[in-house]
Design a protein around this motif. Structure first.
Motif, PDB file in Angstrom:
ATOM      1  N   ALA A 119      10.952  10.332   5.469  1.00 24.78           N
ATOM      2  CA  ALA A 119      11.656  10.193   4.463  1.00 24.78           C
ATOM      3  C   ALA A 119      12.011  11.767   3.689  1.00 24.78           C
ATOM      4  O   ALA A 119      11.124  12.373   3.749  1.00 24.78           O
ATOM      5  N   GLU A 120      12.973  11.688   3.253  1.00 24.53           N
ATOM      6  CA  GLU A 120      13.564  12.910   2.395  1.00 24.53           C
ATOM      7  C   GLU A 120      13.703  12.715   1.037  1.00 24.53           C
ATOM      8  O   GLU A 120      14.064  13.637   0.330  1.00 24.53           O
ATOM      9  N   PHE A 121      13.540  11.317   0.385  1.00 15.29           N
ATOM     10  CA  PHE A 121      13.861  11.170  -0.885  1.00 15.29           C
ATOM     11  C   PHE A 121      12.895   9.874  -1.028  1.00 15.29           C
ATOM     12  O   PHE A 121      13.165   8.604  -0.397  1.00 15.29           O
ATOM     13  N   LEU A 122      11.910  10.049  -2.013  1.00 11.70           N
ATOM     14  CA  LEU A 122      11.024   9.141  -2.526  1.00 11.70           C
ATOM     15  C   LEU A 122      10.925   8.781  -3.778  1.00 11.70           C
ATOM     16  O   LEU A 122      11.286   9.696  -4.579  1.00 11.70           O
ATOM     17  N   PHE A 123      10.559   7.686  -4.239  1.00 12.09           N
ATOM     18  CA  PHE A 123      10.398   7.481  -5.733  1.00 12.09           C
ATOM     19  C   PHE A 123       9.158   6.432  -5.869  1.00 12.09           C
ATOM     20  O   PHE A 123       8.675   6.123  -4.862  1.00 12.09           O
ATOM     21  N   THR A 124       8.751   6.066  -7.027  1.00 11.92           N
ATOM     22  CA  THR A 124       7.617   5.301  -7.205  1.00 11.92           C
ATOM     23  C   THR A 124       7.703   4.390  -8.456  1.00 11.92           C
ATOM     24  O   THR A 124       8.735   4.322  -9.156  1.00 11.92           O
ATOM     25  N   GLY A 138       2.168  -4.939 -18.091  1.00  9.83           N
ATOM     26  CA  GLY A 138       3.364  -5.000 -17.039  1.00  9.83           C
ATOM     27  C   GLY A 138       3.884  -3.569 -16.485  1.00  9.83           C
ATOM     28  O   GLY A 138       3.669  -2.716 -16.936  1.00  9.83           O
ATOM     29  N   ILE A 139       4.092  -3.767 -15.321  1.00  9.36           N
ATOM     30  CA  ILE A 139       4.680  -2.550 -14.757  1.00  9.36           C
ATOM     31  C   ILE A 139       5.982  -2.658 -14.024  1.00  9.36           C
ATOM     32  O   ILE A 139       6.585  -3.804 -13.702  1.00  9.36           O
ATOM     33  N   PHE A 140       6.925  -1.475 -13.662  1.00  6.41           N
ATOM     34  CA  PHE A 140       7.896  -1.675 -12.959  1.00  6.41           C
ATOM     35  C   PHE A 140       7.881  -1.288 -11.549  1.00  6.41           C
ATOM     36  O   PHE A 140       7.168  -0.467 -10.977  1.00  6.41           O
ATOM     37  N   GLU A 141       8.067  -2.646 -10.845  1.00 12.81           N
ATOM     38  CA  GLU A 141       7.953  -2.693  -9.360  1.00 12.81           C
ATOM     39  C   GLU A 141       9.197  -2.189  -8.834  1.00 12.81           C
ATOM     40  O   GLU A 141      10.409  -2.521  -9.250  1.00 12.81           O
ATOM     41  N   VAL A 142       8.962  -1.448  -7.695  1.00 11.68           N
ATOM     42  CA  VAL A 142      10.123  -0.903  -6.825  1.00 11.68           C
ATOM     43  C   VAL A 142      10.124  -1.476  -5.407  1.00 11.68           C
ATOM     44  O   VAL A 142       9.061  -1.870  -4.981  1.00 11.68           O
ATOM     45  N   ASN A 200       5.306   1.289  -4.319  1.00 13.87           N
ATOM     46  CA  ASN A 200       5.516   0.204  -5.214  1.00 13.87           C
ATOM     47  C   ASN A 200       4.179   0.367  -5.808  1.00 13.87           C
ATOM     48  O   ASN A 200       3.207  -0.982  -5.805  1.00 13.87           O
ATOM     49  N   GLU A 201       3.985   1.579  -6.487  1.00 15.20           N
ATOM     50  CA  GLU A 201       2.586   1.649  -7.324  1.00 15.20           C
ATOM     51  C   GLU A 201       2.834   2.214  -8.691  1.00 15.20           C
ATOM     52  O   GLU A 201       3.774   3.008  -8.372  1.00 15.20           O
TER      53      GLU A 201
END
Length: 260
Positions: A119-124, A138-142, A200-201
């Motif tokens: 991967a060259e582009f990641l987010f959480t 609550g958390i923001f799930e991706v 997704n953390e």
């Protein structure tokens, strides 16, 4: 720790700073505590009138990987981030706003996934705090990954959670502070055909501030519409995707409330 090539795997962390004396020390300390230690932190002060610069100067005396630059005059967040990218020495770029924080394994988890997925582009995902540092439930799930078409329906990529190859900014810059400038960049990057991969953390601790762009819901709706028009979507399409965003935001914030 993962096995890495130090030159190729240097992460340049870009942190714009403007009158953030209340939060910036926590933000920087969250970087220094990362389990992945091959990084440089580029802090760019954008004309602060408080003690922001002094606080950063104190911290950089204890870690040579922290670098401070000062804009001659206030330029706004887009120009400031663009300057940081130009100053970056790393193959990778990460963004951290001066009022947000990272969990200590944020960068390591992303680098592990970058290797595993090519991967060259990641987010959480994210957890949330308010101005006073109180936790929200609550958390923001991706999702596991998104493409250009999917990201138009909801912006699931928080700027402070991103790790991305610097090469994408050779032809794409952050522009127009009167819209969600980071969202426009993610759409333009994904429009080239790549995917963004989500972890997704809640590795980002996102501060919901009353004074932020996202804190004013009417304002953020207008800025979202401007993003769609900026990336070339027609008026009808922009209204459609704006409505999708409103629905997504209502679902997102309905799950969040301050812990009692």
């Amino acid at each position: 720790m993962i096995s890495v090539n130090k030159k190729e795997s240097l992460i340049s962390i870009i942190m714009p700073a403007y009158n953030c004396e209340k939060y910036i020390k926590e933000a920087i300390i969250s970087v220094t505590k990362q389990t992945y230690q091959i990084w440089e932190l580029i802090v760019i002060d954008d004309g602060s009138s408080d003690n922001t610069v002094r606080i950063v100067e104190e911290l950089l005396n204890h870690d040579e990987r922290i670098r401070l630059y000062i804009n001659e005059k206030n330029q706004g967040v887009s120009a400031t981030r663009n300057r940081g990218i130009l100053l970056a020495n790393g193959e990778w770029v990460a963004f951290l706003d001066s009022d947000d924080m990272w969990q200590k394994t944020k960068l390591e988890n992303q680098m592990i996934n970058a290797q595993k997925l090519s991967a060259e582009f990641l987010f959480t995902g994210s957890s949330y705090i308010n101005d006073d540092g109180d936790n929200y439930q609550g958390i923001f799930e991706v999702p596991e990954k998104v493409d250009y078409w999917k990201l138009r329906t909801q912006n699931v990529i928080s700027c402070s959670s991103v790790l991305i190859k610097k090469k994408f900014f050779e032809n794409i810059k952050m522009e127009k502070d009167d819209m969600h400038e980071d969202y426009a960049v993610w759409l333009r990057v994904l429009k080239t055909g790549v995917f963004a991969y989500g972890i997704n953390e809640p590795l980002l601790i996102y501060r919901i501030s009353r004074n932020s762009k996202s804190g004013n819901k009417i304002k953020t709706i207008k800025m979202t519409y401007k993003v769609f028009r900026f990336v070339g979507i027609n008026q009808v399409g922009s209204v459609y995707f704006m409505v999708r965003h409103i629905i997504g935001s209502l679902k997102k914030y309905r799950k969040i409330k301050i812990k009692s």
